[in-house]
Design a protein around this motif. Sequence first.
Motif, PDB file in Angstrom:
ATOM      1  N   THR A   1       5.065   7.374   6.941  1.00  0.00           N
ATOM      2  CA  THR A   1       5.878   6.453   6.013  1.00  0.00           C
ATOM      3  C   THR A   1       5.206   6.709   4.787  1.00  0.00           C
ATOM      4  OG1 THR A   1       4.194   4.632   6.521  1.00  0.00           O
ATOM      5  CG2 THR A   1       5.516   4.751   8.160  1.00  0.00           C
ATOM      6  N   ASP A   2       6.139   5.810   3.439  1.00  0.00           N
ATOM      7  CA  ASP A   2       5.893   6.023   2.462  1.00  0.00           C
ATOM      8  C   ASP A   2       4.877   4.552   1.971  1.00  0.00           C
ATOM      9  OD1 ASP A   2       7.522   7.764   1.424  1.00  0.00           O
ATOM     10  OD2 ASP A   2       8.738   7.124   2.799  1.00  0.00           O
TER      11      ASP A   2
ATOM     12  N   ILE B   1       9.528   1.311  -6.762  1.00  0.00           N
ATOM     13  CA  ILE B   1       9.768   0.719  -6.864  1.00  0.00           C
ATOM     14  C   ILE B   1      11.119   1.300  -7.602  1.00  0.00           C
ATOM     15  CG2 ILE B   1      11.002  -1.284  -7.301  1.00  0.00           C
ATOM     16  CD1 ILE B   1       9.041  -1.884  -4.490  1.00  0.00           C
ATOM     17  N   GLU B   2      10.306   1.814  -8.560  1.00  0.00           N
ATOM     18  CA  GLU B   2      11.647   2.517  -9.619  1.00  0.00           C
ATOM     19  C   GLU B   2      12.153   3.709  -8.452  1.00  0.00           C
ATOM     20  OE1 GLU B   2      10.451   3.173 -12.932  1.00  0.00           O
ATOM     21  OE2 GLU B   2      11.292   1.325 -14.710  1.00  0.00           O
ATOM     22  N   ALA B   3      11.192   4.210  -7.896  1.00  0.00           N
ATOM     23  CA  ALA B   3      11.408   5.568  -6.979  1.00  0.00           C
ATOM     24  C   ALA B   3      12.767   5.622  -5.843  1.00  0.00           C
ATOM     25  CB  ALA B   3      10.190   6.054  -6.705  1.00  0.00           C
ATOM     26  N   VAL B   4      11.469   4.383  -5.209  1.00  0.00           N
ATOM     27  CA  VAL B   4      12.630   3.099  -4.491  1.00  0.00           C
ATOM     28  C   VAL B   4      14.115   2.924  -5.155  1.00  0.00           C
ATOM     29  CG1 VAL B   4      13.300   1.893  -2.574  1.00  0.00           C
ATOM     30  CG2 VAL B   4      10.769   2.531  -2.913  1.00  0.00           C
ATOM     31  N   ARG B   5      14.123   3.121  -5.627  1.00  0.00           N
ATOM     32  CA  ARG B   5      15.817   2.672  -6.703  1.00  0.00           C
ATOM     33  C   ARG B   5      16.539   3.576  -7.158  1.00  0.00           C
ATOM     34  NH1 ARG B   5      14.287  -0.996 -10.503  1.00  0.00           N
ATOM     35  NH2 ARG B   5      14.223  -2.151  -8.974  1.00  0.00           N
ATOM     36  N   ALA B   6      15.945   5.034  -6.856  1.00  0.00           N
ATOM     37  CA  ALA B   6      16.150   5.790  -6.851  1.00  0.00           C
ATOM     38  C   ALA B   6      16.929   6.503  -6.138  1.00  0.00           C
ATOM     39  CB  ALA B   6      15.519   6.921  -8.939  1.00  0.00           C
ATOM     40  N   ALA B   7      15.718   6.365  -4.774  1.00  0.00           N
ATOM     41  CA  ALA B   7      16.213   7.374  -3.844  1.00  0.00           C
ATOM     42  C   ALA B   7      17.338   6.970  -3.111  1.00  0.00           C
ATOM     43  CB  ALA B   7      15.154   7.310  -3.155  1.00  0.00           C
ATOM     44  N   PRO B   8      18.094   7.724  -2.529  1.00  0.00           N
ATOM     45  CA  PRO B   8      19.264   6.873  -1.375  1.00  0.00           C
ATOM     46  C   PRO B   8      18.991   6.019  -0.634  1.00  0.00           C
ATOM     47  CG  PRO B   8      19.126   9.306  -1.206  1.00  0.00           C
ATOM     48  CD  PRO B   8      18.134   8.904  -2.196  1.00  0.00           C
ATOM     49  N   PRO B   9      19.476   4.398  -0.237  1.00  0.00           N
ATOM     50  CA  PRO B   9      19.146   3.669  -0.153  1.00  0.00           C
ATOM     51  C   PRO B   9      18.468   4.186   1.937  1.00  0.00           C
ATOM     52  CG  PRO B   9      21.337   2.957  -0.805  1.00  0.00           C
ATOM     53  CD  PRO B   9      20.880   4.378  -1.204  1.00  0.00           C
ATOM     54  N   GLY B  10      17.357   3.402   1.962  1.00  0.00           N
ATOM     55  CA  GLY B  10      16.934   3.724   3.215  1.00  0.00           C
ATOM     56  C   GLY B  10      16.130   4.868   3.357  1.00  0.00           C
ATOM     57  N   LYS B  11      15.633   5.961   2.098  1.00  0.00           N
ATOM     58  CA  LYS B  11      14.808   7.358   2.173  1.00  0.00           C
ATOM     59  C   LYS B  11      13.339   6.576   2.197  1.00  0.00           C
ATOM     60  CE  LYS B  11      13.622  11.364  -0.622  1.00  0.00           C
ATOM     61  NZ  LYS B  11      14.084  12.109  -1.471  1.00  0.00           N
ATOM     62  N   PHE B  12      12.793   5.661   1.445  1.00  0.00           N
ATOM     63  CA  PHE B  12      12.025   5.806   1.636  1.00  0.00           C
ATOM     64  C   PHE B  12      11.483   4.259   3.091  1.00  0.00           C
ATOM     65  CE2 PHE B  12      11.647   7.104  -2.474  1.00  0.00           C
ATOM     66  CZ  PHE B  12      10.537   7.257  -2.969  1.00  0.00           C
TER      67      PHE B  12
ATOM     68  N   TRP C   1       0.486  -1.434  -0.263  1.00  0.00           N
ATOM     69  CA  TRP C   1       0.287   0.045   0.140  1.00  0.00           C
ATOM     70  C   TRP C   1       1.042   1.178  -0.121  1.00  0.00           C
ATOM     71  CZ3 TRP C   1      -5.324  -1.220   0.170  1.00  0.00           C
ATOM     72  CH2 TRP C   1      -5.484  -2.758   0.825  1.00  0.00           C
ATOM     73  N   THR C   2       0.282   2.967   0.104  1.00  0.00           N
ATOM     74  CA  THR C   2       1.056   3.555  -0.987  1.00  0.00           C
ATOM     75  C   THR C   2      -0.028   4.674  -0.489  1.00  0.00           C
ATOM     76  OG1 THR C   2       1.039   4.120  -3.003  1.00  0.00           O
ATOM     77  CG2 THR C   2       2.699   3.056  -1.910  1.00  0.00           C
ATOM     78  N   ASN C   3       0.614   6.000   0.098  1.00  0.00           N
ATOM     79  CA  ASN C   3      -0.477   7.065   0.306  1.00  0.00           C
ATOM     80  C   ASN C   3      -1.132   7.182  -0.946  1.00  0.00           C
ATOM     81  OD1 ASN C   3      -0.963  10.350   0.939  1.00  0.00           O
ATOM     82  ND2 ASN C   3      -0.917   9.168   2.696  1.00  0.00           N
ATOM     83  N   ALA C   4      -2.635   7.902  -1.224  1.00  0.00           N
ATOM     84  CA  ALA C   4      -3.107   7.961  -2.431  1.00  0.00           C
ATOM     85  C   ALA C   4      -2.726   8.839  -2.612  1.00  0.00           C
ATOM     86  CB  ALA C   4      -4.148   8.390  -2.034  1.00  0.00           C
ATOM     87  N   GLU C   5      -2.464   9.974  -1.911  1.00  0.00           N
ATOM     88  CA  GLU C   5      -1.552  11.883  -2.519  1.00  0.00           C
ATOM     89  C   GLU C   5      -0.200  11.747  -2.960  1.00  0.00           C
ATOM     90  OE1 GLU C   5      -1.810  14.658   0.628  1.00  0.00           O
ATOM     91  OE2 GLU C   5      -3.614  13.973   1.080  1.00  0.00           O
ATOM     92  N   ALA C   6       1.072   9.948  -3.248  1.00  0.00           N
ATOM     93  CA  ALA C   6       1.642  10.241  -3.739  1.00  0.00           C
ATOM     94  C   ALA C   6       1.115   9.815  -5.600  1.00  0.00           C
ATOM     95  CB  ALA C   6       2.315   8.519  -2.926  1.00  0.00           C
ATOM     96  N   PRO C   7       2.329  10.060  -6.345  1.00  0.00           N
ATOM     97  CA  PRO C   7       1.921   9.424  -7.201  1.00  0.00           C
ATOM     98  C   PRO C   7       2.488   8.392  -8.225  1.00  0.00           C
ATOM     99  CG  PRO C   7       4.414  10.371  -7.255  1.00  0.00           C
ATOM    100  CD  PRO C   7       3.757  10.556  -5.725  1.00  0.00           C
ATOM    101  N   TYR C   8       2.927   7.312  -7.526  1.00  0.00           N
ATOM    102  CA  TYR C   8       2.956   5.665  -7.364  1.00  0.00           C
ATOM    103  C   TYR C   8       1.258   5.514  -7.973  1.00  0.00           C
ATOM    104  CZ  TYR C   8       6.791   7.978  -5.574  1.00  0.00           C
ATOM    105  OH  TYR C   8       7.059   8.511  -4.629  1.00  0.00           O
ATOM    106  N   LYS C   9       0.924   4.833  -9.148  1.00  0.00           N
ATOM    107  CA  LYS C   9      -0.404   3.988  -9.270  1.00  0.00           C
ATOM    108  C   LYS C   9       0.152   2.702  -9.556  1.00  0.00           C
ATOM    109  CE  LYS C   9      -2.202   8.440  -8.621  1.00  0.00           C
ATOM    110  NZ  LYS C   9      -2.837   8.658  -7.711  1.00  0.00           N
TER     111      LYS C   9
END
Length: 339
Positions: free
Chosen positions: A206-207, A149-160, A135-143
């Motif tokens: 949380t994300d 997962i691509e957003a998590v991978r692009a961010a520094p490890p542990g940011k999400f 699950w993710t927050n509805a206001e986040a851009p991920y559908k």
Amino acid sequence: MKHLNRTLSVKAWIGASASLLAGLCISPAHAWEPTRSVEIIVPAGAGGASDQMARTIQSIILKHNLMKQSTVVLNKGGASGAEGIMDTKASAKNPHKLMVAFSAIYTLPLAVNLPFNWRDLNPVAMIAQDEFVLWTNAEAPYKTPKEYIEAVRAAPPGKFKMGGTGAKREDQIITVALEKAADVKFTYVPYKSGGEAATQLVGKHTDSNVNNPSENIAQWRADQINALCVFADERMAFKDEVTKTQSWADIPTCKEAGYDVQYQMLRAFFLPPDTTPEQAAYYADLIKKISETEEWKDYLAKQALKPDFRTGEDFVKFLEQDEAKHKTLMQEAGLAAKK
């Protein structure tokens, strides 16, 4: 002589009938049933899936008068559920405590060397298996799961941040498995219950989380969160719409998105040690009756639980196999304590 034979036959019939009636009168006295209020022990916090299930079952027992005695639901979720589990273990010979069981019966002993094994208790029955959803927050851009997962991978490890119930339990097992399958790294944040994890996700503390369907359904229906994928080998079967546009069956599997992580959790019941087979049989019959009610079937559909009633040897065999699976998962995730 014929009169004598007839007299003997009548006496024999009367004797046999009396024995049969005596047997009918005696047998209920040997059938065990509770003599005082039964405590339903939930080794988890209020608002989570186990708590919701216990209170639903409590209401079904009351509505259909399935038990002469009353029931009370007690949440004992301290130490990630160890409080409730050890309380049940310490209540030997007490048939008036019925513990709601889930995968913590395997994960806790493995994670913290808890002096407990499910074999310490008296297995009663399993009633269902529960799914897990990303699950993710509805206001986040991920559908989709891929976008997230691509957003998590692009961010520094542990940011999400990934929220979950407890530490070194099923939610964290799934999180670590997803990290390995997707080559990403989350910061796992443990909470006391799935209800708290849901609240924290809505509040954007949380994300994401990997809650059971029942733990996030209210927020999903209110369009506060999005369901990205279910950790199963096939989609859920329930096709009635939960939100304005989606049913449980509309949620794709994570495997469809390329992340082959699968996990289901048992929903079951145990009695304390040294309780009798007759006492276990009473509760198994009770749970079977509960599983056949329309209220329970409706609960299954709304909460996306997979019906799966097992008792006796079939239940024990499942426990043995499920325990072995969890041991492998815990070791692979690096969550098993060193002995």
